[in-house]
Design a protein around this motif. Sequence first.
Motif, PDB file in Angstrom:
ATOM      1  N   GLY A  28       0.783  -1.233   0.000  1.00 35.69           N
ATOM      2  CA  GLY A  28       0.000   0.000   0.000  1.00 35.69           C
ATOM      3  C   GLY A  28       0.812   1.279   0.000  1.00 35.69           C
ATOM      4  O   GLY A  28       0.225   2.367   0.008  1.00 35.69           O
ATOM      5  N   LEU A  29       2.149   1.171  -0.042  1.00 30.00           N
ATOM      6  CA  LEU A  29       2.992   2.360   0.031  1.00 30.00           C
ATOM      7  C   LEU A  29       3.716   2.602  -1.281  1.00 30.00           C
ATOM      8  O   LEU A  29       3.805   1.726  -2.139  1.00 30.00           O
ATOM      9  N   VAL A  30       4.241   3.821  -1.416  1.00 31.22           N
ATOM     10  CA  VAL A  30       4.951   4.232  -2.623  1.00 31.22           C
ATOM     11  C   VAL A  30       6.366   4.666  -2.255  1.00 31.22           C
ATOM     12  O   VAL A  30       6.697   4.865  -1.084  1.00 31.22           O
ATOM     13  N   HIS A  31       7.187   4.814  -3.280  1.00 31.29           N
ATOM     14  CA  HIS A  31       8.556   5.293  -3.111  1.00 31.29           C
ATOM     15  C   HIS A  31       8.561   6.617  -2.343  1.00 31.29           C
ATOM     16  O   HIS A  31       7.765   7.513  -2.605  1.00 31.29           O
ATOM     17  N   GLY A  32       9.469   6.720  -1.375  1.00 32.65           N
ATOM     18  CA  GLY A  32       9.596   7.958  -0.618  1.00 32.65           C
ATOM     19  C   GLY A  32       8.856   7.987   0.697  1.00 32.65           C
ATOM     20  O   GLY A  32       8.727   9.051   1.310  1.00 32.65           O
ATOM     21  N   PHE A  33       8.404   6.824   1.197  1.00 31.12           N
ATOM     22  CA  PHE A  33       7.530   6.850   2.378  1.00 31.12           C
ATOM     23  C   PHE A  33       8.214   7.371   3.634  1.00 31.12           C
ATOM     24  O   PHE A  33       7.528   7.835   4.561  1.00 31.12           O
ATOM     25  N   LEU A  34       9.556   7.332   3.710  1.00 32.78           N
ATOM     26  CA  LEU A  34      10.199   7.878   4.908  1.00 32.78           C
ATOM     27  C   LEU A  34       9.880   9.354   5.090  1.00 32.78           C
ATOM     28  O   LEU A  34       9.870   9.856   6.222  1.00 32.78           O
ATOM     29  N   SER A  35       9.612  10.064   3.985  1.00 41.69           N
ATOM     30  CA  SER A  35       9.280  11.489   4.069  1.00 41.69           C
ATOM     31  C   SER A  35       7.820  11.727   4.412  1.00 41.69           C
ATOM     32  O   SER A  35       7.410  12.874   4.591  1.00 41.69           O
ATOM     33  N   LEU A  36       7.031  10.655   4.523  1.00 46.20           N
ATOM     34  CA  LEU A  36       5.580  10.797   4.662  1.00 46.20           C
ATOM     35  C   LEU A  36       5.055  10.259   5.988  1.00 46.20           C
ATOM     36  O   LEU A  36       3.847  10.138   6.159  1.00 46.20           O
ATOM     37  N   PHE A  37       5.939   9.960   6.946  1.00 42.95           N
ATOM     38  CA  PHE A  37       5.464   9.264   8.140  1.00 42.95           C
ATOM     39  C   PHE A  37       4.528  10.107   8.996  1.00 42.95           C
ATOM     40  O   PHE A  37       3.743   9.561   9.777  1.00 42.95           O
ATOM     41  N   GLU A  38       4.562  11.422   8.866  1.00 42.15           N
ATOM     42  CA  GLU A  38       3.652  12.242   9.664  1.00 42.15           C
ATOM     43  C   GLU A  38       2.280  12.388   9.022  1.00 42.15           C
ATOM     44  O   GLU A  38       1.326  12.767   9.691  1.00 42.15           O
ATOM     45  N   GLN A  39       2.179  12.088   7.726  1.00 40.45           N
ATOM     46  CA  GLN A  39       0.901  12.194   7.027  1.00 40.45           C
ATOM     47  C   GLN A  39       0.247  10.843   6.772  1.00 40.45           C
ATOM     48  O   GLN A  39      -0.938  10.784   6.480  1.00 40.45           O
ATOM     49  N   SER A  40       1.007   9.761   6.864  1.00 42.50           N
ATOM     50  CA  SER A  40       0.535   8.438   6.467  1.00 42.50           C
ATOM     51  C   SER A  40       0.764   7.435   7.590  1.00 42.50           C
ATOM     52  O   SER A  40       1.903   7.143   7.937  1.00 42.50           O
ATOM     53  N   PRO A  41      -0.316   6.875   8.177  1.00 40.07           N
ATOM     54  CA  PRO A  41      -0.144   5.896   9.251  1.00 40.07           C
ATOM     55  C   PRO A  41       0.670   4.680   8.832  1.00 40.07           C
ATOM     56  O   PRO A  41       1.490   4.177   9.607  1.00 40.07           O
ATOM     57  N   ALA A  42       0.461   4.185   7.601  1.00 40.03           N
ATOM     58  CA  ALA A  42       1.219   3.019   7.155  1.00 40.03           C
ATOM     59  C   ALA A  42       2.700   3.360   6.989  1.00 40.03           C
ATOM     60  O   ALA A  42       3.574   2.537   7.288  1.00 40.03           O
ATOM     61  N   SER A  43       2.995   4.580   6.515  1.00 41.81           N
ATOM     62  CA  SER A  43       4.389   5.005   6.403  1.00 41.81           C
ATOM     63  C   SER A  43       5.027   5.121   7.780  1.00 41.81           C
ATOM     64  O   SER A  43       6.196   4.771   7.975  1.00 41.81           O
ATOM     65  N   ASP A  44       4.268   5.615   8.745  1.00 40.65           N
ATOM     66  CA  ASP A  44       4.769   5.741  10.111  1.00 40.65           C
ATOM     67  C   ASP A  44       5.128   4.374  10.686  1.00 40.65           C
ATOM     68  O   ASP A  44       6.203   4.200  11.285  1.00 40.65           O
ATOM     69  N   ALA A  45       4.258   3.380  10.470  1.00 43.94           N
ATOM     70  CA  ALA A  45       4.517   2.038  10.994  1.00 43.94           C
ATOM     71  C   ALA A  45       5.724   1.406  10.306  1.00 43.94           C
ATOM     72  O   ALA A  45       6.548   0.745  10.964  1.00 43.94           O
ATOM     73  N   ALA A  46       5.852   1.612   8.995  1.00 39.69           N
ATOM     74  CA  ALA A  46       6.992   1.049   8.269  1.00 39.69           C
ATOM     75  C   ALA A  46       8.296   1.691   8.730  1.00 39.69           C
ATOM     76  O   ALA A  46       9.303   0.999   8.943  1.00 39.69           O
ATOM     77  N   THR A  47       8.289   3.004   8.893  1.00 39.46           N
ATOM     78  CA  THR A  47       9.478   3.707   9.368  1.00 39.46           C
ATOM     79  C   THR A  47       9.881   3.213  10.750  1.00 39.46           C
ATOM     80  O   THR A  47      11.062   2.966  11.022  1.00 39.46           O
ATOM     81  N   ALA A  48       8.895   3.052  11.634  1.00 35.33           N
ATOM     82  CA  ALA A  48       9.176   2.583  12.990  1.00 35.33           C
ATOM     83  C   ALA A  48       9.821   1.205  12.972  1.00 35.33           C
ATOM     84  O   ALA A  48      10.776   0.943  13.725  1.00 35.33           O
ATOM     85  N   GLU A  49       9.318   0.312  12.118  1.00 31.30           N
ATOM     86  CA  GLU A  49       9.883  -1.040  12.084  1.00 31.30           C
ATOM     87  C   GLU A  49      11.315  -1.035  11.558  1.00 31.30           C
ATOM     88  O   GLU A  49      12.200  -1.698  12.119  1.00 31.30           O
ATOM     89  N   LEU A  50      11.574  -0.293  10.484  1.00 34.34           N
ATOM     90  CA  LEU A  50      12.930  -0.253   9.930  1.00 34.34           C
ATOM     91  C   LEU A  50      13.919   0.324  10.930  1.00 34.34           C
ATOM     92  O   LEU A  50      15.030  -0.209  11.111  1.00 34.34           O
ATOM     93  N   PHE A  51      13.534   1.402  11.601  1.00 33.86           N
ATOM     94  CA  PHE A  51      14.442   2.011  12.572  1.00 33.86           C
ATOM     95  C   PHE A  51      14.657   1.091  13.775  1.00 33.86           C
ATOM     96  O   PHE A  51      15.762   1.035  14.334  1.00 33.86           O
ATOM     97  N   ALA A  52      13.613   0.367  14.171  1.00 39.93           N
ATOM     98  CA  ALA A  52      13.765  -0.579  15.288  1.00 39.93           C
ATOM     99  C   ALA A  52      14.709  -1.722  14.904  1.00 39.93           C
ATOM    100  O   ALA A  52      15.513  -2.177  15.727  1.00 39.93           O
TER     101      ALA A  52
END
Length: 310
Positions: A278-302
């Motif tokens: 459900g995500l597109v290229h560049g999602f790290l820049s979208l974590f504050e606008q997109s719940p799925a991007s936020d969850a993906a960013t959190a997992e990668l950083f963890a």
Amino acid sequence: MPVEPAITALLARYGPLPPLPVDRAHVEQLREQGRALAEDLVPIEVGAVEDGALPGPAGEIPVRVYRPEGADGPVPTVVFFHGGGWVAGDLDSHDQITRRLCRDVRAVVVAVHYRRAPEHPFPAPLDDCLAAARHVAEHRDDYGGGRLAVAGDSAGANTAAVTALVFRDERRPLDAQLLAYPPTDCSGTRSHPSRTENGEGYFLTTETIEELQRVYAGGDPGALRSWRISPLLAPDFTGVAPAVIGTVQYDPLRDEGRAYAEALADAGTDVFHRTYDGLVHGFLSLFEQSPASDAATAELFAQLAERLRP
């Protein structure tokens, strides 16, 4: 899975990338569009932020150093290379990403603003990134004193992957690499179905990718077949640093990112890889606008934080 609704709204808001070709007339438009995504964000609080410079092959390399709050004793260090197709992106466009990386990983983050094409084509951007990473590695006590990683998104992930290979060849210790939606094969010699399946309609198009790669290579097709631009073509992946790799469903680069994760794993590297639906290229820049991007960013950083524990 369809594109996340929040992402669909953002695609409609920002529209496609500026028209091709990526010549000097369009460069500033590309750079401004990258900065626009970061406007109006409330900066994530970290312990300290300081702009500086490191020695490079053509003069000083601008960097921004983020230090976590409440650090007691050694902490990890992450050298971060921003995305932007080797043409756009800067310290400001990725400031919120690097702040979150500092906070979530509890690491000193050294963000690197390398020279960019078309003014400075390959190998200038890579040379700057390598020089910055080597300097930090040789002065680790000044930047946290703990374990060391390289990280990047998009073009920056490409450069981080190449840096990890070079560090392996130079027998420099490196504890992890974080690659978010990396371009790993710019050669045109292999088939990656996602370049056709997701070639248009998701902000970053295959046509734009190919043009950015051409500009980065200075118009030299032979350079695109070098593993220093196409790390998937490296002759050997043994001994490369553990990798955290994030790819996304609706990205022309999805399949070559997957192929890179598989190549590292086949060579015995510790690899965490996830393709986020459900995500597109560049999602790290979208974590504050997109719940799925936020969850993906959190997992990668963890996952990165886990590999950087003492």
